[in-house]
Scaffold this active site. Structure first.
Site, PDB file in Angstrom:
ATOM      1  N   LYS A 107       0.606  -3.221  13.896  1.00 12.98           N
ATOM      2  CA  LYS A 107      -0.832  -3.314  14.144  1.00 12.98           C
ATOM      3  C   LYS A 107      -1.586  -3.976  13.001  1.00 12.98           C
ATOM      4  O   LYS A 107      -2.710  -4.452  13.189  1.00 12.98           O
ATOM      5  CB  LYS A 107      -1.417  -1.919  14.395  1.00 12.98           C
ATOM      6  CG  LYS A 107      -0.952  -1.294  15.699  1.00 12.98           C
ATOM      7  CD  LYS A 107      -1.667   0.020  15.964  1.00 12.98           C
ATOM      8  CE  LYS A 107      -1.262   0.601  17.307  1.00 12.98           C
ATOM      9  NZ  LYS A 107      -1.961   1.876  17.594  1.00 12.98           N
ATOM     10  N   GLU A 108      -0.985  -3.980  11.818  1.00 10.34           N
ATOM     11  CA  GLU A 108      -1.590  -4.617  10.651  1.00 10.34           C
ATOM     12  C   GLU A 108      -0.616  -5.678  10.148  1.00 10.34           C
ATOM     13  O   GLU A 108       0.322  -5.361   9.411  1.00 10.34           O
ATOM     14  CB  GLU A 108      -1.877  -3.577   9.563  1.00 10.34           C
ATOM     15  CG  GLU A 108      -2.871  -2.519  10.011  1.00 10.34           C
ATOM     16  CD  GLU A 108      -2.992  -1.353   9.048  1.00 10.34           C
ATOM     17  OE1 GLU A 108      -4.049  -0.708   9.044  1.00 10.34           O
ATOM     18  OE2 GLU A 108      -2.025  -1.075   8.296  1.00 10.34           O
ATOM     19  N   ASP A 137       2.466   3.020   4.249  1.00  6.88           N
ATOM     20  CA  ASP A 137       2.796   4.209   5.038  1.00  6.88           C
ATOM     21  C   ASP A 137       3.666   3.866   6.241  1.00  6.88           C
ATOM     22  O   ASP A 137       4.096   4.761   6.967  1.00  6.88           O
ATOM     23  CB  ASP A 137       1.514   4.914   5.497  1.00  6.88           C
ATOM     24  CG  ASP A 137       1.126   6.035   4.552  1.00  6.88           C
ATOM     25  OD1 ASP A 137       1.813   6.201   3.527  1.00  6.88           O
ATOM     26  OD2 ASP A 137       0.136   6.732   4.819  1.00  6.88           O
ATOM     27  N   SER A 444     -12.700   9.015   3.123  1.00  4.61           N
ATOM     28  CA  SER A 444     -13.563   8.428   2.095  1.00  4.61           C
ATOM     29  C   SER A 444     -15.016   8.843   2.273  1.00  4.61           C
ATOM     30  O   SER A 444     -15.690   9.217   1.311  1.00  4.61           O
ATOM     31  CB  SER A 444     -13.432   6.899   2.110  1.00  4.61           C
ATOM     32  OG  SER A 444     -12.115   6.502   1.778  1.00  4.61           O
TER      33      SER A 444
END
Length: 709
Positions: A107-108, A137, A444
């Protein structure tokens, strides 16, 4: 030390904008109170249908509540600038660690991640004081291979950028049509070097894409730490021709049966590993698709972190997320203009803006302690930080600018591997009292909120040249998934013990807590819109009036509030270099998102509270498909894959079509347009905003729904 007495930054209140918005607050607030008075007095003493009037009153209370929470954004908007020339010399600057996180190569795209890594390596900052960490990851072996290839390419790329003063240090961007407007004067030598560099980049890209094709995440693996480039090794070997930062690959341990903690866990792992390897007092966090577009961003951030008036209480410097692929029409509001050009500046003026999750320079100390206090070294630090004595020692020396002269030995790598294990955080305070919090998937933003409740401040810098550029969502599905994730995560916090109106207001200014409350409670707007979009047309069909007659003076109050809201939004759009088209697109997509993603976000919170759904990190797909990109650039709505999100809105649109037609017939036959004008207008407006959905319901020869504006 003359620089210490010279101003590193300036902050100015946007006075005309603030004055105009304060005047509007007063007028709009007065009219809103009048409407609520009208509703309640008619409910209590008037002869009105109780249930529909009660529901409409409830929805208007929600609208009023959310509007009230938005006012602190408009109270004191500020603009900041920096004075880079007043910074100390390079040898006096503090060290900076760059954290880049990636989770799934399917996906990335790995090549996109490597471009982000290369752009971070190219920051205009002393190489011996810069370290770049990639948290993988996904754990795919191909990503480690790509890191090594990127390091080899950087040995040619970085000197080229420095020689010619290249600002766009992301090679993919530089070699695209976007990046060729940098150098007005292009010498023959530059043309030759550029062609060589382009060939080297194409070879690097081909090698990476060949190895990473069809790569997927490995979800059961041991930890792996690899130092790709050791900048200390260069110093010892006197290899001063190529100055490169420390480059580290981190793949923490992952086991299906053990908690993974998603991005918060990855960042906490990087905090520990960087502590024993580079131990910088400051860190930059980047999404894997958000590359550095301005090499001086670190020095710009230091203009705030090194300011003696701010540094003791300053936690982070937040930059806006700017997206290079936003189309002219921007039908999905991918640029998030309202957030980055109005709300963030407003929060900055009253204590500090929210943490956006990427593009921020953070003081590591803020994650371990409160401001204006000496570092607290506990009697039993292992109970808080874990068993690593090297990491605990690094916390004590974090602000001491001493460079480790020893090379990274086997013991360092063994210690780093231990810090990346699943069991390291057992019986510690990681994710609870220190580091990034595990109480929300929006790690975050929630951690930034907790920092503000502890007394830390933040600043927001919106420079003329974007410091970071990323890729926004280009279809309805990804936009909905992303917004649902944000709304669900924020609403969960808003309904927990950390809710901003009680927990937050007791620990920071009421205005700042109201801003956080706006972000957390905005999903409730979906309920208000749903009531308005269903009860009003049903009453129109049955001839039940919910508003004053058009000739009644009270109708003017409703009209004033409606027009006032539209004009307020229009003023904000035009004052931030937007257009009428921008205003209309934002109005329309906001309505669509409220009855889809925000509504599903509310439902997700409800299901989680009853244990029906579990916490799940929804990774946004960053693979750009040419067909989807063409639709987006042409201003064509793409609902492929988003059918589930469209169910409530489709139902509401069909209901309004039926009720509008039937209601108009009743109004004509009864001749009571004056009585029903408010509901006729409201139903017509709903259909106007829902035009893309309405058109998508019509038969089409295409399998996928494509609706052009």
């Amino acid at each position: 030390m003359a620089a210490a007495t010279m101003s590193l930054n300036s902050c100015s209140v946007q006075q005309p904008r603030a004055a105009a918005q304060r005047l509007h607050m007063l007028l709009h607030f007065t009219a809103t109170i009048a409407i609520l008075y009208y509703r309640f007095t008619n409910l209590i003493h008037g002869d009105v249908p109780t249930l529909p009037w009660a529901l409409m009153t409830a929805s208007e209370l929600i609208f009023s509540f959310i509007w009230f929470l938005t006012q602190p954004f408009r109270w004191r908007p500020v603009a900041r600038t920096v004075a880079l020339q007043n910074l100390p010399d390079d040898d006096q600057l503090p060290k900076v660690d760059v954290f880049i996180c990636t989770a799934d190569p399917s996906k990335e795209p790995t090549m996109e991640v490597m471009n982000t890594v290369l752009s971070a390596m190219g920051l205009d900052y002393p190489s011996e004081k810069l370290a770049v960490y990639l948290s993988d990851d996904g754990g795919a072996p191909s990503t480690l291979y790509a890191m090594k290839e990127a390091c080899s390419f950087a040995k040619e790329w970085l000197p080229f950028c420095r020689k010619y003063g290249i600002k766009s240090r992301c090679p993919e961007w530089f070699f695209s049509s976007y990046g060729h407007d940098e150098l007005l004067f292009r010498s023959q030598e530059f043309e030759e070097d550029e062609q060589k560099m382009k060939s080297a980049y194409e070879e690097f890209k081909e090698n990476v894409e060949r190895r990473t094709n069809d790569a997927s995440a490995v979800n059961d693996r041991p930890p792996q730490i690899a130092i790709i480039n050791d900048n200390r090794m260069s110093e010892k070997n006197n290899e001063n021709k190529i100055q490169m930062p420390l480059l580290v690959y981190v793949s923490r341990e992952r086991r299906p049966s053990l908690p993974h903690r998603f991005k918060a866990g990855a960042l906490n792992t990087l905090l520990r590993i960087s502590g024993i390897l580079s131990n910088a007092p400051y860190m930059l966090v980047l999404d894997c698709d958000m590359y550095c577009n301005e090499p001086t961003s670190a020095k710009q951030a230091m203009c705030f972190h090194l300011d003696p008036k701010l540094s003791s209480s300053l936690a982070f410097v937040q930059y806006p997320q700017i997206f290079y692929n936003v189309s002219q029409k921007d039908i999905y509001d991918g640029q998030a203009r309202s957030a980055y050009k109005t709300k963030y500046q407003g929060m900055d003026g009253i204590g500090g803006t929210i943490c956006a999750g990427t593009g921020y320079y953070l003081k590591k100390k803020a994650l371990y302690s409160s401001p204006n206090k000496e570092d607290q070294h506990h009697l039993h630090p292992q109970e808080i930080y874990g068993e690593s004595t090297k990491f605990i020692d690094s916390l004590k020396a974090c602000n001491i600018e001493e460079t480790q002269k020893d090379l990274f030995t086997t013991s360092f790598l063994e210690e780093a591997t231990k810090l990346a294990s699943c069991s390291y955080e057992n019986n510690t305070k990681w994710g609870k009292q220190i580091g990034y919090s595990y109480d929300s998937l929006l790690e975050s933003s929630f951690t930034g909120y907790l920092l503000h409740t502890k007394g830390w401040k933040s600043v927001y810098l919106y420079p003329k040249r974007p410091c970071f550029l990323g890729c926004t969502t280009i279809d309805m599905k990804d936009a909905m998934v992303q917004l649902m994730k944000w709304s669900s995560g924020l609403l969960q916090v808003g309904l927990s013990r950390f809710n901003p109106l009680i927990y937050g207001a007791s620990k920071m200014s009421i205005l700042q807590s109201m801003c956080y409350a706006y972000f957390m409670y905005t999903p409730f707007l979906s309920v208000a819109f749903l009531i308005y979009g269903t009860i009003s047309p049903l009453c129109l069909l049955n001839g039940v009036s919910l508003y004053p007659t058009a000739s009644d003076p009270w109708f003017k109050v409703f009209a004033i509030v409606y027009v006032s809201s539209l004009l307020q939004h229009l003023y904000e759009v035009l004052s931030t270099d937007g257009s009428i088209v921008t205003w209309w697109n934002e109005q329309r997509i906001y309505f669509i998102k409220c009855i889809s993603a925000l509504l599903f976000g509310c439902g997700d919170v409800v299901m989680k509270s009853f244990g029906v759904a579990k916490a799940n990190f929804r990774l946004t797909n960053k693979v750009v498909q040419k067909e989807k990109l063409e639709k987006y650039e042409n201003g064509t709505f793409d609902f492929e894959g988003a059918k589930m999100f469209m169910i409530p809105l489709t139902f509401m649109v069909l209901l309004n079509v039926v009720c509008f037609i039937g209601g108009i017939k009743r109004v004509i036959s009864n001749g009571n347009l004056d009585k029903m004008f408010g509901q006729v207008f409201l139903s017509w407006t709903t259909l106007l905003f829902s035009y893309p959905i309405l058109k998508g319901l019509l038969p089409s020869t295409n399998k996928s729904k494509k609706i052009k504006t």
